[in-house]
Write a protein that holds these residues in place. Structure first.
Motif, PDB file in Angstrom:
ATOM      1  N   LYS A  61       6.728  -8.608  -1.722  1.00 33.70           N
ATOM      2  CA  LYS A  61       6.804  -8.722  -0.269  1.00 33.70           C
ATOM      3  C   LYS A  61       6.321  -7.400   0.310  1.00 33.70           C
ATOM      4  O   LYS A  61       6.623  -6.332  -0.227  1.00 33.70           O
ATOM      5  CB  LYS A  61       8.221  -9.043   0.180  1.00 33.70           C
ATOM      6  N   VAL A  62       5.567  -7.481   1.411  1.00 32.41           N
ATOM      7  CA  VAL A  62       4.925  -6.300   1.982  1.00 32.41           C
ATOM      8  C   VAL A  62       5.607  -5.886   3.280  1.00 32.41           C
ATOM      9  O   VAL A  62       5.927  -6.722   4.122  1.00 32.41           O
ATOM     10  CB  VAL A  62       3.420  -6.565   2.226  1.00 32.41           C
ATOM     11  N   GLY A 111       1.491 -15.023   0.663  1.00 25.01           N
ATOM     12  CA  GLY A 111       1.998 -16.309   1.124  1.00 25.01           C
ATOM     13  C   GLY A 111       3.235 -16.183   1.992  1.00 25.01           C
ATOM     14  O   GLY A 111       3.875 -17.176   2.317  1.00 25.01           O
ATOM     15  N   THR A 112       3.585 -14.958   2.345  1.00 24.41           N
ATOM     16  CA  THR A 112       4.724 -14.711   3.238  1.00 24.41           C
ATOM     17  C   THR A 112       4.290 -13.749   4.333  1.00 24.41           C
ATOM     18  O   THR A 112       3.297 -13.040   4.190  1.00 24.41           O
ATOM     19  CB  THR A 112       5.923 -14.093   2.488  1.00 24.41           C
ATOM     20  N   SER A 113       5.037 -13.723   5.392  1.00 25.34           N
ATOM     21  CA  SER A 113       4.676 -12.819   6.484  1.00 25.34           C
ATOM     22  C   SER A 113       4.976 -11.376   6.096  1.00 25.34           C
ATOM     23  O   SER A 113       5.841 -11.100   5.271  1.00 25.34           O
ATOM     24  CB  SER A 113       5.430 -13.198   7.764  1.00 25.34           C
ATOM     25  N   VAL A 114       4.250 -10.482   6.711  1.00 29.57           N
ATOM     26  CA  VAL A 114       4.440  -9.048   6.517  1.00 29.57           C
ATOM     27  C   VAL A 114       5.532  -8.600   7.477  1.00 29.57           C
ATOM     28  O   VAL A 114       5.529  -8.967   8.651  1.00 29.57           O
ATOM     29  CB  VAL A 114       3.124  -8.289   6.789  1.00 29.57           C
ATOM     30  N   PHE A 115       6.461  -7.802   6.982  1.00 30.03           N
ATOM     31  CA  PHE A 115       7.503  -7.251   7.848  1.00 30.03           C
ATOM     32  C   PHE A 115       6.991  -5.923   8.382  1.00 30.03           C
ATOM     33  O   PHE A 115       6.758  -4.992   7.625  1.00 30.03           O
ATOM     34  CB  PHE A 115       8.799  -7.075   7.061  1.00 30.03           C
ATOM     35  N   SER A 116       6.778  -5.861   9.688  1.00 30.56           N
ATOM     36  CA  SER A 116       6.214  -4.638  10.262  1.00 30.56           C
ATOM     37  C   SER A 116       6.863  -4.218  11.576  1.00 30.56           C
ATOM     38  O   SER A 116       6.552  -3.157  12.091  1.00 30.56           O
ATOM     39  CB  SER A 116       4.709  -4.803  10.489  1.00 30.56           C
ATOM     40  N   MET A 127      11.147  -0.764  -5.070  1.00 29.72           N
ATOM     41  CA  MET A 127      10.352  -0.556  -3.858  1.00 29.72           C
ATOM     42  C   MET A 127       9.281   0.476  -4.176  1.00 29.72           C
ATOM     43  O   MET A 127       9.575   1.522  -4.763  1.00 29.72           O
ATOM     44  CB  MET A 127      11.226  -0.064  -2.707  1.00 29.72           C
ATOM     45  N   ILE A 128       8.055   0.151  -3.806  1.00 27.65           N
ATOM     46  CA  ILE A 128       6.928   1.074  -3.984  1.00 27.65           C
ATOM     47  C   ILE A 128       6.384   1.393  -2.595  1.00 27.65           C
ATOM     48  O   ILE A 128       6.125   0.470  -1.817  1.00 27.65           O
ATOM     49  CB  ILE A 128       5.800   0.438  -4.823  1.00 27.65           C
ATOM     50  N   ILE A 129       6.210   2.667  -2.301  1.00 31.79           N
ATOM     51  CA  ILE A 129       5.557   3.062  -1.049  1.00 31.79           C
ATOM     52  C   ILE A 129       4.249   3.727  -1.438  1.00 31.79           C
ATOM     53  O   ILE A 129       4.235   4.821  -2.002  1.00 31.79           O
ATOM     54  CB  ILE A 129       6.436   3.997  -0.199  1.00 31.79           C
ATOM     55  N   ALA A 130       3.144   3.021  -1.168  1.00 28.16           N
ATOM     56  CA  ALA A 130       1.822   3.502  -1.556  1.00 28.16           C
ATOM     57  C   ALA A 130       0.785   2.937  -0.592  1.00 28.16           C
ATOM     58  O   ALA A 130       0.612   1.724  -0.563  1.00 28.16           O
ATOM     59  CB  ALA A 130       1.499   3.081  -2.988  1.00 28.16           C
ATOM     60  N   LYS A 154      11.056  -8.497  -8.575  1.00 32.79           N
ATOM     61  CA  LYS A 154      10.905  -8.630  -7.130  1.00 32.79           C
ATOM     62  C   LYS A 154      10.629  -7.239  -6.572  1.00 32.79           C
ATOM     63  O   LYS A 154      11.459  -6.338  -6.716  1.00 32.79           O
ATOM     64  CB  LYS A 154      12.166  -9.232  -6.521  1.00 32.79           C
ATOM     65  N   ILE A 155       9.459  -7.087  -5.968  1.00 37.28           N
ATOM     66  CA  ILE A 155       9.007  -5.769  -5.539  1.00 37.28           C
ATOM     67  C   ILE A 155       8.667  -5.770  -4.061  1.00 37.28           C
ATOM     68  O   ILE A 155       7.974  -6.657  -3.568  1.00 37.28           O
ATOM     69  CB  ILE A 155       7.784  -5.314  -6.364  1.00 37.28           C
ATOM     70  N   ILE A 156       9.152  -4.736  -3.371  1.00 40.61           N
ATOM     71  CA  ILE A 156       8.739  -4.469  -1.993  1.00 40.61           C
ATOM     72  C   ILE A 156       7.595  -3.478  -2.082  1.00 40.61           C
ATOM     73  O   ILE A 156       7.732  -2.424  -2.712  1.00 40.61           O
ATOM     74  CB  ILE A 156       9.878  -3.842  -1.164  1.00 40.61           C
ATOM     75  N   LEU A 157       6.485  -3.804  -1.461  1.00 40.95           N
ATOM     76  CA  LEU A 157       5.349  -2.891  -1.394  1.00 40.95           C
ATOM     77  C   LEU A 157       5.271  -2.363   0.029  1.00 40.95           C
ATOM     78  O   LEU A 157       4.957  -3.111   0.957  1.00 40.95           O
ATOM     79  CB  LEU A 157       4.045  -3.593  -1.789  1.00 40.95           C
ATOM     80  N   GLY A 158       5.604  -1.098   0.205  1.00 40.32           N
ATOM     81  CA  GLY A 158       5.531  -0.451   1.513  1.00 40.32           C
ATOM     82  C   GLY A 158       4.190   0.237   1.675  1.00 40.32           C
ATOM     83  O   GLY A 158       3.766   0.991   0.794  1.00 40.32           O
TER      84      GLY A 158
END
Length: 191
Positions: free
Chosen positions: A31-32, A52-57, A77-80, A2-6
């Motif tokens: 999840k973005v 397929g999910t909303s972006v948290f912004s 978590m990846i911030i790229a 499970k990865i958060i892509l920032g």
């Protein structure tokens, strides 16, 4: 995994779309999270369509506490791209957008892939902030070298998505090995 892509606001934000697809192809659930400036480069609809999910912004929307849920959900978590602004905020613990809130709530390892112009990247303050992040245990990747959006050449390019993925896979494999280090295992094949 499970990865958060920032994604932070950079001309290199388009590479986040490719990175997202590579992560998904490798079997990750992604999840973005975006900074407000990302919308100047890539639309949230692109990311939400692919995940397929909303972006948290935004911190002030219906799910304002989403940063806590994401911070405990993720394995990584990846911030790229990680801009100079995002790097500075992470290094100083500032929290004025959704990405910063998720970063501060994350219980998982964090990988950052910087992207900015050569003079910004080499600035002593940016290098100091990167040093702070590394000392805090953040895995800050080196940048690529080459032509930049400004027309200059040098370090500061966001690594290619394939290079980021390779670094992430290597980190995840290393973390899995560490979990088994110094463990004793008994395997039984029956009577």
């Amino acid at each position: 995994k499970k990865i958060i892509l920032g994604i932070s606001g950079s001309i290199a934000a388009y590479k986040g779309v490719y990175l997202l697809r590579l992560l998904q192809k490798s079997g990750a659930e992604v999840k973005v999270v975006c900074t407000p400036a990302v919308s100047h480069f890539v639309g949230e609809l692109t990311f939400s369509s692919l995940t397929g999910t909303s972006v948290f912004s935004g911190l002030w929307e219906e799910k304002w506490s989403e940063h806590v849920a994401l911070g405990t959900w993720a394995d990584l978590m990846i911030i790229a791209p990680a801009t100079a602004n995002t790097i500075a905020k992470c290094a100083q613990g500032l929290c004025d957008n959704a990405l910063q809130a998720v970063y501060l709530a994350a219980r998982c390892p964090v990988v950052m892939a910087p992207a900015m112009d050569v003079d910004m990247y080499l600035h002593p303050r940016v290098q100091h902030n990167i040093h702070i992040l590394k000392a805090d245990g953040v895995h800050v990747l080196e940048t690529g070298t080459g032509y930049l959006a400004s027309g200059l050449q040098g370090p500061g390019r966001l690594l290619e998505p394939e290079e980021i993925l390779a670094s992430v896979e290597q980190l995840l494999a290393h973390n899995a090995e560490k979990k088994l280090a110094h463990k004793r295992v008994l395997i039984s094949a029956g009577p």
